[in-house]
Design an enzyme around this catalytic site. Structure first.
Site, PDB file in Angstrom:
ATOM      1  N   LYS A  77      39.307  55.807  33.194  1.00  0.00           N
ATOM      2  CA  LYS A  77      40.715  55.698  32.828  1.00  0.00           C
ATOM      3  C   LYS A  77      41.534  55.326  34.057  1.00  0.00           C
ATOM      4  CE  LYS A  77      44.495  58.608  31.112  1.00  0.00           C
ATOM      5  NZ  LYS A  77      44.929  59.984  30.802  1.00  0.00           N
ATOM      6  N   LYS A  82      39.173  59.081  36.764  1.00  0.00           N
ATOM      7  CA  LYS A  82      40.572  58.986  36.332  1.00  0.00           C
ATOM      8  C   LYS A  82      41.435  58.678  37.541  1.00  0.00           C
ATOM      9  CE  LYS A  82      44.222  61.705  34.102  1.00  0.00           C
ATOM     10  NZ  LYS A  82      44.554  63.021  33.510  1.00  0.00           N
TER      11      LYS A  82
END
Length: 325
Positions: free
Chosen positions: A250, A197
């Site tokens: 992400k 992330k």
């Protein structure tokens, strides 16, 4: 030696609609999509989020008919985020059995047993400082946060979650959550880790929606630098070792290279999150007449599939369900 032009004409396989469909290397189907939902306290609330077009805050009573419509469209998996009534330094309301996520889980699991209910596990929406972990002065306390995250995941499992998705990026959180779930009698609950992330600029609309902007500093000491692809692979493979069942990358569009490289390193299913800023970038360009929204959105999601995503978390799931028809 491979044949060359004019004997090799790659356009032959693009010459007919049906043939192009038969030659498609990846597909995008409803089963690949997970729809994020924002649950809030109260009743009678269905409030559009200004910075995230087409997305709303829902009280639990209004969430039920919305999920029913989604299921009728063929969207069967949902990622729940919650906004609490109160915040404090420790984010204690995140594990409150009467919190909006826990209430939504109980209602949804009873009303729609066919729906797959996934929950975001983090503290940023619940802390008064907006960070994803506990703080010690101005430093994020990694190890002190793990017990709190495990308690949140356990409260979600007890309320009816089928899968938990830790998004905090603390070291060791997957192992701590796996241990807590197993000890609590929830060995069957799976973990989809936000494994790689980035500390991305594309989260802006989400932070409005979740009221989760940090009150001081930023998240670069725990979320990843966009410069580091090898480190992203290390993060993801560490989560696999700790017991993650699905690995997530992400944002989606700015990390397609990482997604593709990770696909070569693991046999676990992979997910990606086409985040709020990426979505609104496409919609803003379409509103300005610069691209066709339907075609651009489909192309963006197909790129995620081509890079290796088995699952895509997307605010466009309902529109995609219509367009895929």
């Amino acid at each position: 030696m491979a044949a060359q032009f004019p004997r090799m004409r790659l356009r032959r396989l693009r010459s007919h609609d049906r043939l192009r469909t038969m030659m498609a290397e990846v597909s995008l189907e409803r089963r690949h999509l997970i729809l994020p939902l924002f649950a809030v306290p109260g009743s009678g609330i269905e409030s559009p989020i200004a910075s995230l077009e087409g997305v709303s805050h829902f009280s639990v009573d209004r969430l039920l008919p919305f999920v029913e419509r989604a299921l009728e469209k063929g969207i069967g998996a949902f990622l729940l985020f919650g906004l609490p009534e109160r915040k404090d330094a420790r984010g204690d309301s995140a594990s409150d059995p009467q919190g909006p996520v826990q209430q939504a889980l109980r209602e949804l699991s009873e009303r729609f047993p066919e729906a797959l209910l996934v929950t975001d596990v983090c503290l940023c929406q619940y802390t008064d400082h907006g960070h994803c972990g506990l703080i010690d002065g101005d430093v994020i306390d990694n190890d002190g946060t793990l017990k709190q995250l495990a308690a949140v995941a356990l409260s979600h499992a007890e309320a009816g979650a089928h899968m938990v998705a830790p998004s905090d990026m603390m070291d060791g959180r997957v192992g701590a959550i796996r241990t807590a779930l197993d000890a609590g009698g929830f060995a069957s609950i799976s973990i989809m880790s936000y494994a790689a992330k980035m500390a991305s600029s594309f989260y802006g609309p989400f932070r409005d929606a979740a009221d989760s902007a940090p009150g001081f500093g930023d998240r670069r000491t725990y979320q990843m630098a966009a410069t580091n692809g090898r480190e992203a692979l290390r993060e993801a493979l560490a989560d696999e070792e700790e017991g993650a069942d699905i690995l997530m990358v992400k944002p989606a569009l700015t990390c397609l290279d990482i997604l593709a490289r990770l696909r070569e390193k693991t046999l676990l299913p992979l997910a990606t999150y086409l985040v709020s800023g990426e979505r609104m970038m496409l919609r803003s360009a379409a509103a300005a007449g610069l691209l066709d929204l339907r075609r651009a959105t489909l192309e963006a999601h197909l790129a995620c599939r081509r890079a290796g995503a088995d699952l895509i978390i997307t605010y466009d799931a309902l529109d995609l369900a219509d367009w895929l028809d």
